[in-house]
Design a protein around this motif. Sequence first.
Motif, PDB file in Angstrom:
ATOM      1  N   ARG A  51       0.845  -1.195   0.000  1.00 42.49           N
ATOM      2  CA  ARG A  51       0.000   0.000   0.000  1.00 42.49           C
ATOM      3  C   ARG A  51       0.879   1.243   0.000  1.00 42.49           C
ATOM      4  O   ARG A  51       1.996   1.243   0.525  1.00 42.49           O
ATOM      5  N   HIS A  52       0.351   2.334  -0.586  1.00 45.27           N
ATOM      6  CA  HIS A  52       1.157   3.524  -0.839  1.00 45.27           C
ATOM      7  C   HIS A  52       1.843   4.045   0.418  1.00 45.27           C
ATOM      8  O   HIS A  52       3.068   4.250   0.426  1.00 45.27           O
ATOM      9  N   ASP A  53       1.083   4.304   1.464  1.00 39.04           N
ATOM     10  CA  ASP A  53       1.675   4.915   2.656  1.00 39.04           C
ATOM     11  C   ASP A  53       2.709   3.998   3.298  1.00 39.04           C
ATOM     12  O   ASP A  53       3.729   4.472   3.825  1.00 39.04           O
ATOM     13  N   ALA A 337       9.374  -3.652  -2.316  1.00 38.06           N
ATOM     14  CA  ALA A 337       8.412  -2.555  -2.407  1.00 38.06           C
ATOM     15  C   ALA A 337       7.516  -2.777  -3.618  1.00 38.06           C
ATOM     16  O   ALA A 337       8.006  -2.865  -4.742  1.00 38.06           O
ATOM     17  N   GLY A 338       6.218  -2.853  -3.394  1.00 40.32           N
ATOM     18  CA  GLY A 338       5.264  -3.103  -4.462  1.00 40.32           C
ATOM     19  C   GLY A 338       4.830  -1.804  -5.133  1.00 40.32           C
ATOM     20  O   GLY A 338       3.749  -1.288  -4.850  1.00 40.32           O
ATOM     21  N   TYR A 339       5.642  -1.280  -6.043  1.00 44.51           N
ATOM     22  CA  TYR A 339       5.351   0.011  -6.661  1.00 44.51           C
ATOM     23  C   TYR A 339       4.055  -0.016  -7.473  1.00 44.51           C
ATOM     24  O   TYR A 339       3.235   0.900  -7.386  1.00 44.51           O
ATOM     25  N   HIS A 365       2.740   9.630  -6.950  1.00 49.02           N
ATOM     26  CA  HIS A 365       2.900   8.186  -7.077  1.00 49.02           C
ATOM     27  C   HIS A 365       4.337   7.827  -6.725  1.00 49.02           C
ATOM     28  O   HIS A 365       5.192   8.705  -6.518  1.00 49.02           O
ATOM     29  N   LEU A 366       4.602   6.534  -6.669  1.00 46.59           N
ATOM     30  CA  LEU A 366       5.915   6.049  -6.257  1.00 46.59           C
ATOM     31  C   LEU A 366       6.599   5.253  -7.370  1.00 46.59           C
ATOM     32  O   LEU A 366       7.484   4.448  -7.103  1.00 46.59           O
ATOM     33  N   ALA A 367       6.192   5.492  -8.604  1.00 46.63           N
ATOM     34  CA  ALA A 367       6.710   4.694  -9.713  1.00 46.63           C
ATOM     35  C   ALA A 367       8.223   4.804  -9.859  1.00 46.63           C
ATOM     36  O   ALA A 367       8.869   3.875 -10.357  1.00 46.63           O
ATOM     37  N   PHE A 368       8.799   5.936  -9.450  1.00 37.31           N
ATOM     38  CA  PHE A 368      10.248   6.118  -9.525  1.00 37.31           C
ATOM     39  C   PHE A 368      10.914   5.994  -8.159  1.00 37.31           C
ATOM     40  O   PHE A 368      12.056   6.426  -7.961  1.00 37.31           O
ATOM     41  N   GLY A 369      10.214   5.407  -7.201  1.00 37.95           N
ATOM     42  CA  GLY A 369      10.784   5.249  -5.875  1.00 37.95           C
ATOM     43  C   GLY A 369      10.665   6.520  -5.056  1.00 37.95           C
ATOM     44  O   GLY A 369       9.765   7.333  -5.265  1.00 37.95           O
ATOM     45  N   GLY A 370      11.586   6.698  -4.119  1.00 37.98           N
ATOM     46  CA  GLY A 370      11.556   7.870  -3.256  1.00 37.98           C
ATOM     47  C   GLY A 370      12.741   7.878  -2.317  1.00 37.98           C
ATOM     48  O   GLY A 370      13.550   6.948  -2.291  1.00 37.98           O
TER      49      GLY A 370
END
Length: 436
Positions: A51-53, A337-339, A365-370
Amino acid sequence: MPRDTRPAAPGPFTLDPTAADHFGEAARMRAAGPVVRVVLPGDVPAWLIIRHDAVAELLAHREVSKDWRNWAALADGTVPADWPLLGMFKVDNMVYADGDDHLRLRRPVVKVFTPARVAAMGSGIENIVDGLLDHLPRKADADCVVDLRAHFAEQVPLTVICDLVGVPHDWRPLLAGLVQRLFDTTLTAGEAAHIQHARYHLLRDLVLLRRTEPADDITTALIALCDNDTNASTDEKNTQAEDAKTLSAEELVDTLWLLLTAGYETTASLLANASLALLAHPGQLRAARDGGPDMWPRVVEESLRRNAPVGNFPARYPLTDITIAGTAIPAGDLVLAGYSSAGRDTDRHGPDADAFDIHRSAAKHLAFGGGPHLCLGAHLARLQATVALPALFSRYPRLALAAEPGSLPPLKSLFANSAARVPVRLGAPARRTSEP
């Protein structure tokens, strides 16, 4: 010590290495919780944050390492040295390093892979795209069907990243095949070993070539930094010496491998996913065409959110026992990590998170990580997509899918997330403005 009364994490879920139902699998796991236990091919256990958070919490956690040397199961031999997927985990470059070591490995790349260098590539990318679009009709089969992924989505970033890194033209088919096979999670141990052997020798030969035949490319620039140019000033020598201490011959090869794999596969999947989404949603395609140039960045960001090119990103290892989204994860365990799953999290993106909607209010979004490992090439991927997509649909205004979207086989990968092919019929091309 008080007994831990927290409930056990859901699972384990056995991940399908063929990704036959990637988003269905992800939805079932999200329904179970933000953190689940999973089993990778070869019965290798891991944690998957979906999940995102929870993914954002993992990316920012200070007690989590990227260094594969902190994976307890690998260190004690539980994960064998010939595990077929090890090439996605055991690499010596900035993606798999922490703290000062991460900065040390990242610094030379930042010096040569600059925003100015990328910005200057704009016209070159336009020329590459135009040339590929010119040749698309020649790629049609007997049924007048063209695989848009193979002949456009893959060829744009392959050409761009190979030009940037300095890979000779006649080496590129071999490189492309190696990268594609790297992400395949159905490999045997022998196939995986062949890929690692072949990619190492290919990139070692590239370094040798650019030592003897320098060019205006990143490989030559990295070699110059590592060799510590004798004509540099004293201050420059001190800086270069600091860089050189951190890039061994192995690290240089693995850094080039990172640039080529990430620069090719992720952008290829972005272009394939975005093209497929637009073709499957004609109303969205009309809105993109009619909305002017400002709509194409929206297309790119919505595609990245809804269908992230990276499915499950390896890998992190807690340095101490940690808690993510209320779930205890022991030190030394493997965490993914499930992007792509995070991009469809209804808690973050609303009840219609599965829908493709370029009018959606912008949501991160988190498509490129963080965090400190945010993808260094994100700006290049976005640039290619915002050039290639409008050019494709402008040149071929009658472009249409030649198969039902749900029937298209996926890449056989837990890591790369895309259709393996995008069959289309081009239709008549639009007349070029330069034509009589």
